[in-house]
Design a protein around this motif. Structure first.
Motif, PDB file in Angstrom:
ATOM      1  N   TRP A  90       1.020   3.385  -3.638  1.00 21.99           N
ATOM      2  CA  TRP A  90      -0.370   3.760  -2.813  1.00 21.99           C
ATOM      3  C   TRP A  90      -1.219   4.439  -3.905  1.00 21.99           C
ATOM      4  CZ3 TRP A  90      -1.540   8.884  -3.018  1.00 21.99           C
ATOM      5  CH2 TRP A  90      -0.550   9.730  -3.106  1.00 21.99           C
ATOM      6  N   ALA A 106      -4.657   3.094  -4.806  1.00 21.22           N
ATOM      7  CA  ALA A 106      -5.838   3.845  -4.467  1.00 21.22           C
ATOM      8  C   ALA A 106      -6.863   3.968  -5.889  1.00 21.22           C
ATOM      9  CB  ALA A 106      -5.492   5.179  -4.050  1.00 21.22           C
ATOM     10  N   VAL A 130       0.797  -1.111  -0.076  1.00 20.80           N
ATOM     11  CA  VAL A 130       0.094   0.212  -0.160  1.00 20.80           C
ATOM     12  C   VAL A 130       0.817   1.225   0.007  1.00 20.80           C
ATOM     13  CG1 VAL A 130      -1.556   1.160   1.156  1.00 20.80           C
ATOM     14  CG2 VAL A 130      -1.835  -1.089   1.012  1.00 20.80           C
ATOM     15  N   MET A 131       1.893   1.365   0.874  1.00 15.15           N
ATOM     16  CA  MET A 131       2.752   2.443   0.774  1.00 15.15           C
ATOM     17  C   MET A 131       3.738   2.610  -0.355  1.00 15.15           C
ATOM     18  SD  MET A 131       3.896   2.258   4.766  1.00 15.15           S
ATOM     19  CE  MET A 131       4.650   3.744   4.996  1.00 15.15           C
TER      20      MET A 131
END
Length: 609
Positions: free
Chosen positions: A295, A299, A291-292
């Protein structure tokens, strides 16, 4: 060895404890238990407290919760009922999968994915989470509604779709040297496995459970139920089909069994525990590193896939006759990926269609969409207008008159109205359940549709000219509101009220209603009188006993009005030690506060009713 054993015990306690704490808290806050389990899993997983370092193993084991969930659903789906839903399963379900799959594949191609990658990424996301959706519907009491049954039908088709999709993975594999033809051997094995399950369900399982029940050992029946569910799931998995579909098929075949309710009771504790563990494992699997690192991609993928899928679901729902509200609600409910996406993406990664990064990004996208689903459903429930009531063939009150106005025509109002009608009184009846009104019409009743808590409805129903207003609704708050309206606006009408329980009866007495009756009091006394006669007492002795109980009850009620909920305990016939007389401080000897005292009185609720 001991240290390893202790560490495993710590992990088990942590998992159970996190679920026990998080699920009730989130449910009480209005977010639902699914989101609570997901949050608990994230908290104790590799990216939280690191209590669990291998969520994949937990997820693989916890998938048995989904298997048992579908078995329980199958027990409720008799073959005739399943056949009646064929249009929804193979029409609506197939249309939703096909249209959403095409839209999401197009989105993947626009994003620059290879055709095979775009297609499998889309189809994995199309397969919504059966566990999450059924749990949400179940908690809201919507599973048995027509809209809920349509949702279940779509989920069944999506579960079936995993089989051909896994076959397509092998065909799309870049290293595949196959001719692209059908694997007739695999198809034959799958058909044979289904035939074995059907045959066992029809001719073997009922005699088996009858034999085991004769042993009168509960643990044997529980073990047999687990063996049937897990054995069928294993057989289906070995034959290349879905474990969940195998369990569902076993449930359908046992839906007509005399042991159906026993099976459901035996499976339910395991189903609930493992399903909660499944959602926690999904939360543990959320890879925050991915996710990081990506991201922006994650998203965009989450928003893009959920929005496009929701649009496809909305359009298909409208095409198949759903109203706008149901279509929007279904879009919010289904706009996520599900547990079968992990299976499909894992197969795609194993044969080289997905690289490691694509697999991680798509799996994370699915998990985040599952996390967001409870929130989108809550938003939909709050923002969507109330469901329109079907008033076809139902008439609203207008300029009515009568000696007695009956508000509420449920099981209590139906019996109470007979006494008025038997004396030739002119009776007007209103209720706010259209289905009940239509059913009552078949028995010769004219019921008007109206909400008794609405003053305009009471006026239109003739409350102004009625000698008595009989409030027979089953909701305490609604009854109290109607009492207030009637006493303020129609002072010449007697107010007669069905009380929910003893606490409600005391409330009504304090409101100075003309007459109140606890809904179960007289039926329970009649039941007791009949039981005493069955046990050998003469009718006179039985009646004398009932009269004594009724007298004591009235005395207690009088004492409770002035001295509180625990006054007159010595008038009760109890099974335990004689209670000490309850005394309030002088300053507390006031009329009952039902909201506080009724909670404390739950222990004797059965006696109070």
């Amino acid at each position: 060895m001991a240290e390893a054993s202790n560490f495993e015990l710590v992990q088990i306690v942590a998992v159970l404890g996190a679920g026990v704490v998080a699920a009730p808290l989130f449910k009480r806050a209005g977010f639902g238990s699914v989101l609570g389990y997901l949050a608990a899993g994230l908290a104790i997983g590799p990216f939280g407290l690191k209590v669990i370092s291998a969520p994949e193993a937990v997820l693989h084991f916890a998938e048995l919760g989904v298997v048992m969930f579908l078995f329980v659903i199958g027990l409720e789906m008799k073959p005739q009922r399943l056949w009646s839903l064929r249009r929804e399963i193979f029409g609506l379900g197939f249309a939703q999968v096909a249209v959403c799959g095409a839209l999401l594949t197009g989105l993947g191609l626009l994003a620059g994915l290879a055709p095979a990658v775009a297609f499998l990424a889309a189809m994995g996301f199309v397969l919504s989470s059966t566990a999450a959706i059924i749990q949400i519907l179940d908690e809201a009491g919507e599973t048995a509604t027509p809209a809920g049954q349509r949702a279940v039908s779509i989920l069944l088709l999506e579960d079936l779709a995993i089989v051909p999709l896994l076959a397509l993975v092998a065909l799309l594999a870049p290293a595949s040297g196959g001719s692209g033809g059908a694997d007739w051997q695999a198809i034959g094995i799958a058909v044979g496995a289904v035939a074995v399950v059907v045959a066992a369900g029809r001719w073997l399982l009922n005699p088996l459970f009858a034999l085991l029940s004769a042993a009168r050992a509960r643990e044997i029946m529980t073990a047999a139920a687990l063996t049937v569910v897990l054995g069928t799931a294993l057989l289906m998995q070995l034959s290349g089909l879905s474990m969940a579909m195998g369990a569902f098929l076993a449930g359908v075949l046992l839906s007509g069994s005399t042991f159906r309710h026993q099976l459901e009771a035996d499976i339910e504790p395991f189903r609930g525990l493992l399903l909660g563990l499944f959602f926690m494992a999904v939360g543990m699997s959320l890879n925050l590193t991915v996710v990081m690192a990506d991201w922006r991609i994650v998203a965009l993928a989450v928003v893009g896939y959920m929005v496009v899928k929701a649009i496809g679901i909305f359009v298909i729902a409208l095409m198949f006759g759903a109203d706008r509200r149901e279509a929007l609600y279904r879009a919010a409910l289904f706009a996520q990926g599900g547990e079968f996406a992990f299976v499909l993406y894992g197969a795609a990664a194993a044969v080289g269609i997905f690289d490691a990064r694509t697999n991680a990004v798509m799996s994370t996208t699915v998990i985040l969409s599952m996390v967001l689903t409870p929130l989108t459903v809550i938003a939909a429930r709050r923002l969507l207008p109330p469901e329109k009531v079907d008033l076809d063939g139902v008439e609203a009150p207008d300029g009515l008159s009568g000696s007695v106005l009956v508000v509420g025509f449920g099981r209590f109002g139906q019996v109470a109205s007979q006494t008025f009608l038997a004396r030739g009184l002119e009776v007007t009846i209103i209720d706010n359940d259209p289905e009940m009104i239509r059913a009552a019409a078949k028995f010769g009743f004219k019921i008007y549709y109206g909400d008794g808590t609405n003053l305009d409805v009471l006026h239109a129903s003739g409350a102004g000219g009625a000698r008595a207003i009989a409030i027979c609704v089953d909701k305490r708050e609604a009854a109290n509101k109607i009492v207030a309206l009637a006493q303020e606006t129609f002072p010449n009408a007697g107010v007669l009220v069905r009380a929910y329980d003893r606490g409600h009866a005391l409330e009504l007495i304090n409101l100075n209603v003309d007459f109140q009756m606890r809904e179960t009091l007289e039926s329970a006394l009649a039941f007791g009188r009949g039981a005493l006669e069955y046990l050998g007492l003469s009718p006179e002795e039985a009646q004398e006993t009932v009269d004594d109980v009724r007298r004591r009850d009235k005395e207690r009620l009088c004492l409770e009005q002035t001295s509180g909920f625990y006054a007159g305990l010595d008038l009760l016939h109890g099974t335990g030690p004689k209670p000490e007389p309850f005394t309030r401080p002088r300053h507390a000897a006031q009329p009952l506060n039902p909201a506080a005292d009724a909670i404390a009185g739950d222990a004797i609720a059965a006696e109070q009713r």
